[in-house]
Scaffold this motif. Structure first.
Motif, PDB file in Angstrom:
ATOM      1  N   TYR A   1      62.802 124.681  46.281  1.00  0.00           N
ATOM      2  CA  TYR A   1      62.219 124.112  45.298  1.00  0.00           C
ATOM      3  C   TYR A   1      63.205 123.883  44.078  1.00  0.00           C
ATOM      4  O   TYR A   1      63.281 122.912  43.591  1.00  0.00           O
ATOM      5  N   ALA A   2      64.236 124.854  43.951  1.00  0.00           N
ATOM      6  CA  ALA A   2      64.905 124.580  43.087  1.00  0.00           C
ATOM      7  C   ALA A   2      65.933 123.630  43.286  1.00  0.00           C
ATOM      8  O   ALA A   2      66.471 122.449  42.475  1.00  0.00           O
ATOM      9  N   GLN A   3      66.338 123.309  44.565  1.00  0.00           N
ATOM     10  CA  GLN A   3      67.257 122.102  45.123  1.00  0.00           C
ATOM     11  C   GLN A   3      66.602 120.824  44.632  1.00  0.00           C
ATOM     12  O   GLN A   3      67.375 119.972  44.410  1.00  0.00           O
ATOM     13  N   GLU A   4      65.228 120.783  44.751  1.00  0.00           N
ATOM     14  CA  GLU A   4      64.504 119.633  44.689  1.00  0.00           C
ATOM     15  C   GLU A   4      64.530 119.152  43.247  1.00  0.00           C
ATOM     16  O   GLU A   4      64.211 118.029  42.700  1.00  0.00           O
ATOM     17  N   ARG A   5      65.128 120.079  42.218  1.00  0.00           N
ATOM     18  CA  ARG A   5      64.893 119.945  40.870  1.00  0.00           C
ATOM     19  C   ARG A   5      66.586 120.004  40.430  1.00  0.00           C
ATOM     20  O   ARG A   5      66.588 120.157  39.266  1.00  0.00           O
ATOM     21  N   TYR A   6      67.356 119.998  41.304  1.00  0.00           N
ATOM     22  CA  TYR A   6      69.018 120.241  41.117  1.00  0.00           C
ATOM     23  C   TYR A   6      69.311 121.147  40.396  1.00  0.00           C
ATOM     24  O   TYR A   6      70.183 121.178  39.377  1.00  0.00           O
ATOM     25  N   VAL A   7      68.619 122.389  40.677  1.00  0.00           N
ATOM     26  CA  VAL A   7      69.096 123.645  40.136  1.00  0.00           C
ATOM     27  C   VAL A   7      69.529 124.419  41.290  1.00  0.00           C
ATOM     28  O   VAL A   7      69.126 124.769  42.252  1.00  0.00           O
TER      29      VAL A   7
ATOM     30  N   PRO B   1      67.115 102.820  45.500  1.00  0.00           N
ATOM     31  CA  PRO B   1      67.981 102.830  46.652  1.00  0.00           C
ATOM     32  C   PRO B   1      67.549 104.381  47.292  1.00  0.00           C
ATOM     33  O   PRO B   1      66.863 105.135  46.859  1.00  0.00           O
ATOM     34  N   GLU B   2      67.644 104.527  48.738  1.00  0.00           N
ATOM     35  CA  GLU B   2      67.073 105.318  49.572  1.00  0.00           C
ATOM     36  C   GLU B   2      67.789 106.926  48.979  1.00  0.00           C
ATOM     37  O   GLU B   2      67.103 107.883  49.162  1.00  0.00           O
ATOM     38  N   SER B   3      68.948 106.823  48.567  1.00  0.00           N
ATOM     39  CA  SER B   3      69.755 107.753  47.915  1.00  0.00           C
ATOM     40  C   SER B   3      68.914 108.410  46.907  1.00  0.00           C
ATOM     41  O   SER B   3      69.046 109.669  46.704  1.00  0.00           O
ATOM     42  N   PHE B   4      68.342 107.710  46.095  1.00  0.00           N
ATOM     43  CA  PHE B   4      67.383 108.380  45.118  1.00  0.00           C
ATOM     44  C   PHE B   4      65.877 108.694  45.340  1.00  0.00           C
ATOM     45  O   PHE B   4      65.175 108.895  44.498  1.00  0.00           O
ATOM     46  N   ALA B   5      65.661 108.885  46.609  1.00  0.00           N
ATOM     47  CA  ALA B   5      64.243 108.761  46.985  1.00  0.00           C
ATOM     48  C   ALA B   5      63.648 110.181  46.520  1.00  0.00           C
ATOM     49  O   ALA B   5      62.329 109.955  46.100  1.00  0.00           O
ATOM     50  N   GLN B   6      64.276 111.341  46.628  1.00  0.00           N
ATOM     51  CA  GLN B   6      63.879 112.435  46.135  1.00  0.00           C
ATOM     52  C   GLN B   6      63.514 112.493  44.895  1.00  0.00           C
ATOM     53  O   GLN B   6      62.345 112.863  44.395  1.00  0.00           O
ATOM     54  N   VAL B   7      64.300 111.806  43.887  1.00  0.00           N
ATOM     55  CA  VAL B   7      63.824 111.910  42.609  1.00  0.00           C
ATOM     56  C   VAL B   7      62.829 111.018  42.322  1.00  0.00           C
ATOM     57  O   VAL B   7      61.938 111.346  41.457  1.00  0.00           O
ATOM     58  N   VAL B   8      62.877 110.066  43.026  1.00  0.00           N
ATOM     59  CA  VAL B   8      61.795 108.991  42.556  1.00  0.00           C
ATOM     60  C   VAL B   8      60.360 109.565  43.017  1.00  0.00           C
ATOM     61  O   VAL B   8      59.279 109.340  42.397  1.00  0.00           O
ATOM     62  N   GLY B   9      60.387 110.432  44.086  1.00  0.00           N
ATOM     63  CA  GLY B   9      59.165 111.209  44.527  1.00  0.00           C
ATOM     64  C   GLY B   9      58.803 112.084  43.444  1.00  0.00           C
ATOM     65  O   GLY B   9      57.518 112.136  43.287  1.00  0.00           O
ATOM     66  N   PHE B  10      59.751 112.676  42.865  1.00  0.00           N
ATOM     67  CA  PHE B  10      59.347 113.430  41.836  1.00  0.00           C
ATOM     68  C   PHE B  10      58.829 112.992  40.826  1.00  0.00           C
ATOM     69  O   PHE B  10      57.694 113.541  40.260  1.00  0.00           O
ATOM     70  N   PHE B  11      59.324 111.923  40.101  1.00  0.00           N
ATOM     71  CA  PHE B  11      58.889 110.823  39.051  1.00  0.00           C
ATOM     72  C   PHE B  11      57.418 110.415  39.543  1.00  0.00           C
ATOM     73  O   PHE B  11      56.553 110.663  38.657  1.00  0.00           O
ATOM     74  N   SER B  12      57.247 109.788  40.685  1.00  0.00           N
ATOM     75  CA  SER B  12      55.963 109.312  41.028  1.00  0.00           C
ATOM     76  C   SER B  12      54.937 110.359  41.133  1.00  0.00           C
ATOM     77  O   SER B  12      53.968 110.129  40.534  1.00  0.00           O
ATOM     78  N   ASP B  13      55.250 111.390  41.642  1.00  0.00           N
ATOM     79  CA  ASP B  13      54.109 112.573  41.647  1.00  0.00           C
ATOM     80  C   ASP B  13      53.921 113.188  40.088  1.00  0.00           C
ATOM     81  O   ASP B  13      52.837 113.224  40.025  1.00  0.00           O
ATOM     82  N   TYR B  14      54.942 113.113  39.448  1.00  0.00           N
ATOM     83  CA  TYR B  14      54.508 113.581  37.998  1.00  0.00           C
ATOM     84  C   TYR B  14      53.891 112.505  37.437  1.00  0.00           C
ATOM     85  O   TYR B  14      52.706 113.134  36.655  1.00  0.00           O
ATOM     86  N   VAL B  15      53.709 111.401  37.311  1.00  0.00           N
ATOM     87  CA  VAL B  15      53.049 110.542  36.733  1.00  0.00           C
ATOM     88  C   VAL B  15      51.547 110.457  37.439  1.00  0.00           C
ATOM     89  O   VAL B  15      50.800 110.403  36.471  1.00  0.00           O
ATOM     90  N   ALA B  16      51.514 110.464  38.706  1.00  0.00           N
ATOM     91  CA  ALA B  16      50.289 110.477  39.395  1.00  0.00           C
ATOM     92  C   ALA B  16      49.307 111.745  39.220  1.00  0.00           C
ATOM     93  O   ALA B  16      48.256 111.555  38.961  1.00  0.00           O
ATOM     94  N   ASN B  17      50.280 112.535  39.024  1.00  0.00           N
ATOM     95  CA  ASN B  17      49.304 114.099  39.039  1.00  0.00           C
ATOM     96  C   ASN B  17      48.779 113.982  37.371  1.00  0.00           C
ATOM     97  O   ASN B  17      47.859 114.786  37.287  1.00  0.00           O
ATOM     98  N   LEU B  18      49.323 113.398  36.578  1.00  0.00           N
ATOM     99  CA  LEU B  18      48.839 113.401  35.176  1.00  0.00           C
ATOM    100  C   LEU B  18      48.116 112.223  34.488  1.00  0.00           C
ATOM    101  O   LEU B  18      47.756 111.993  33.344  1.00  0.00           O
ATOM    102  N   SER B  19      48.222 111.227  35.516  1.00  0.00           N
ATOM    103  CA  SER B  19      47.484 109.984  34.872  1.00  0.00           C
ATOM    104  C   SER B  19      46.475 109.334  36.304  1.00  0.00           C
ATOM    105  O   SER B  19      46.721 109.831  37.326  1.00  0.00           O
TER     106      SER B  19
END
Length: 556
Positions: A263-269, A60-78
């Motif tokens: 940066y912290a907000q994007e990681r829920y800190v 859902p669009e409400s989770f777009a930031q989290v999905v972006g974090f996860f997708s970038d994590y996978v793409a940056n390492l594989s």
């Protein structure tokens, strides 16, 4: 709360070599895995999900930031790039918004052979599910092997997880007043926090030894207060004392602060700034001497310890602090502003005509009540702006400000007193939470780098119980959580910050997140082994020995 209790290592930790039969996939190694902090429920199944170039993602669009974090994590390492797809597609990672999950940080993670489903009621919960999923992935991914080899398959063991935190406040404090650390390291520090589900970064920004945040209304705070002319060499108690002759300092511009907060907000800190008052203020007094009781001269201190020059209780001081706090509040959206309140000697107030006149005019009993007056005035101002204060447990002395949260560091007595008065408390007693203490038993062969003193091994950190036994069940509700603190008198580099923080901070992460009855130190050590390999891959300079100075399992 639902608690699943299988045989611990059979279901929670395992090493599997499985054949993934669908689509002719090759054999894949699924390593020993576990999750830190320990989830509420976790049950492994005997299969794997294989993430590959055909894997899609649905959200859902409400989770777009989290999905972006996860997708970038996978793409940056594989070599895997995931595209968005409808939920009913095969080989998909599905994020679902689930309002039945009451805790906004709670989540469900279901890794199935054909699909991964992450359910949460908020983006926070989805983010923590991603952090758990990350620990289920091969350590080789973090080590860069998948990127180098162009590997397009990542095997993840099938598992069912239900999880939520025990405490809402899970903090780490970093002192940048004694020693300054660059923005890029602060970001790495936040990355490590979020990996282990910490959600509060307490940023200790002002000290006798340096003022570290730009305040545009008062430019001398950084022109003068951010730099000291020299610094003591060795330990405070060494005799005779030696000094270097190097100007030392630095500060964060407001743009840099905004960058860190985002940066912290994007990681829920949540970043909680600390502006010390009335003590630990000599860098500010060196910048604006008229704010002290004597008029100076003052200096930015190059020696540690408690200094007697503190803010005077004159009207000019409150005008100054309100101006500072206005700019601080504009930078930090945190509900809380930490105002210190600790280690404020009263001798200058005892000799000050202005302070003594205020004691008489306000009908105060003594200088302790004068400090309470000081703190309550600041609290009233911050409350008027929709903020709340946190203070070290000294703010109890002379009477507690009406809405204050107490950070209990001198043992647990302050927490007990505050909770019984129905004030929120954060547990951070020195005996369990001060990571500037030595972590191994000292001897000539295994001597550690210089530290302030004390002895706090990881096992003792893990043993901490945040709810004091003196509290009733109703009073215990005022305990928001726990925090580890790192004071940096003897910590002058990012590498040493990491050495002192990790893996002890990970132990506190489990204390603050996981159910009390789920704690098991031997089991924690077993799950820690692959985590240490991840820290190696991330270039973290962690302490790699147990309390006896012996290497941790498989560490480095």
């Amino acid at each position: 709360m639902r608690i699943f209790r299988p045989t611990t290592r059979f279901c929670l930790l395992m090493t599997l070599v499985l054949l993934y039969s669908a689509c002719g996939k090759e054999k894949r190694n699924v390593e020993k895995v576990g999750i830190i902090p320990q989830p509420v429920e976790m049950e492994f199944k005997n299969d794997v999900f294989v993430m590959d170039e055909d894997t899609k993602i649905s959200y859902p669009e409400s989770f777009a930031q989290v999905v972006g974090f996860f997708s970038d994590y996978v793409a940056n390492l594989s070599a895997i790039r995931m595209e968005k797809t409808p939920e009913d597609a095969k080989n998909t990672i599905v994020f679902k918004e689930d309002s039945s999950i009451d805790n906004e940080e709670g989540y469900k993670l279901s890794v199935q052979p054909k699909k991964i489903i992450i359910s949460a009621s908020s983006p926070k919960g989805a983010f923590y599910a991603v952090q758990s999923l990350r620990q289920l992935m091969p350590v080789a991914l973090e080590e860069g092997n998948y990127k180098e080899d162009g590997d397009k398959e990542i095997s993840i063991p099938t598992v069912e997880v239900y999880d939520e935190p025990r405490f809402a406040y899970r903090g780490q404090m970093l002192d940048v007043g004694r020693h300054f650390f660059p923005v890029e390291f602060i970001k790495k520090y936040i990355d490590l926090m979020s990996m282990f589900k910490f959600n509060k970064f307490h940023w200790h920004l002002t000290e006798d030894q340096g003022w570290r945040i730009e305040i545009k209304k008062y430019p001398k705070l950084t022109e003068v207060g951010a730099y000291r002319d020299s610094t003591i060499i060795g330990h405070y108690y060494d005799e005779p004392r030696e000094w270097d002759t190097r100007k030392y300092g630095g500060f964060y511009t407001q743009e840099e602060v905004k960058e860190v907060v985002k940066y912290a907000q994007e990681r829920y800190v949540t970043v909680i700034p600390e502006i010390e008052m009335p003590g630990h203020s000599e860098a500010a007094l060196a910048s604006y001497p008229e704010l002290g009781c004597t008029g100076g001269p003052y200096q930015v201190q190059g020696i540690w310890g408690i200094h007697s020059n503190i803010y005077c209780t004159k009207e000019e001081t409150f005008t100054f602090l309100e101006g500072v706090l206005d700019e601080v509040m504009a930078l930090f959206p945190s509900k809380y502003i930490h105002i210190g309140g600790d280690e404020a000697p009263k001798d200058k107030w005892e000799q000050c005509d202005v302070c003594q006149a205020l004691i008489r005019s306000e009908g105060l009993a003594d200088e302790h009540e004068l400090q309470s007056y000081f703190i309550q005035r600041i609290e009233k101002y911050l409350n008027s702006k929709g903020r709340e204060i946190i203070g070290w447990d000294e703010i109890l002395e002379g009477g507690l400000a009406p809405n204050a949260t107490v950070m209990s560091w001198r043992g647990t007595e302050g927490a007990v007193e505050a909770a019984k008065q129905h004030h929120d408390v954060i547990m951070t007693p020195t005996a369990y939470c001060y990571l500037d203490y030595y972590q191994y038993k000292e001897d000539k062969e295994k001597k550690e780098p210089l530290a302030i003193g004390g002895y706090l091994p990881m096992k003792k950190v893990y043993s901490f119980e945040p709810i004091p036994e003196e509290l009733t069940a109703e009073e215990a509700k005022y305990v928001l959580g726990s925090q580890v603190n790192l004071w940096t008198e003897y910590i002058d580099s990012p590498e040493k910050v990491e050495y002192m923080e990790y893996p002890r901070a990970i132990a506190m992460g489990e204390v603050a997140w996981s159910a009390k009855e789920r704690k098991d130190f031997d089991d924690f050590l077993y799950r820690l082994e692959p985590v240490l390999r991840r820290l190696d891959a991330m270039g973290v300079n962690y302490g790699d020995k147990n309390e006896d100075g012996e290497p941790l399992p498989e560490a480095k």
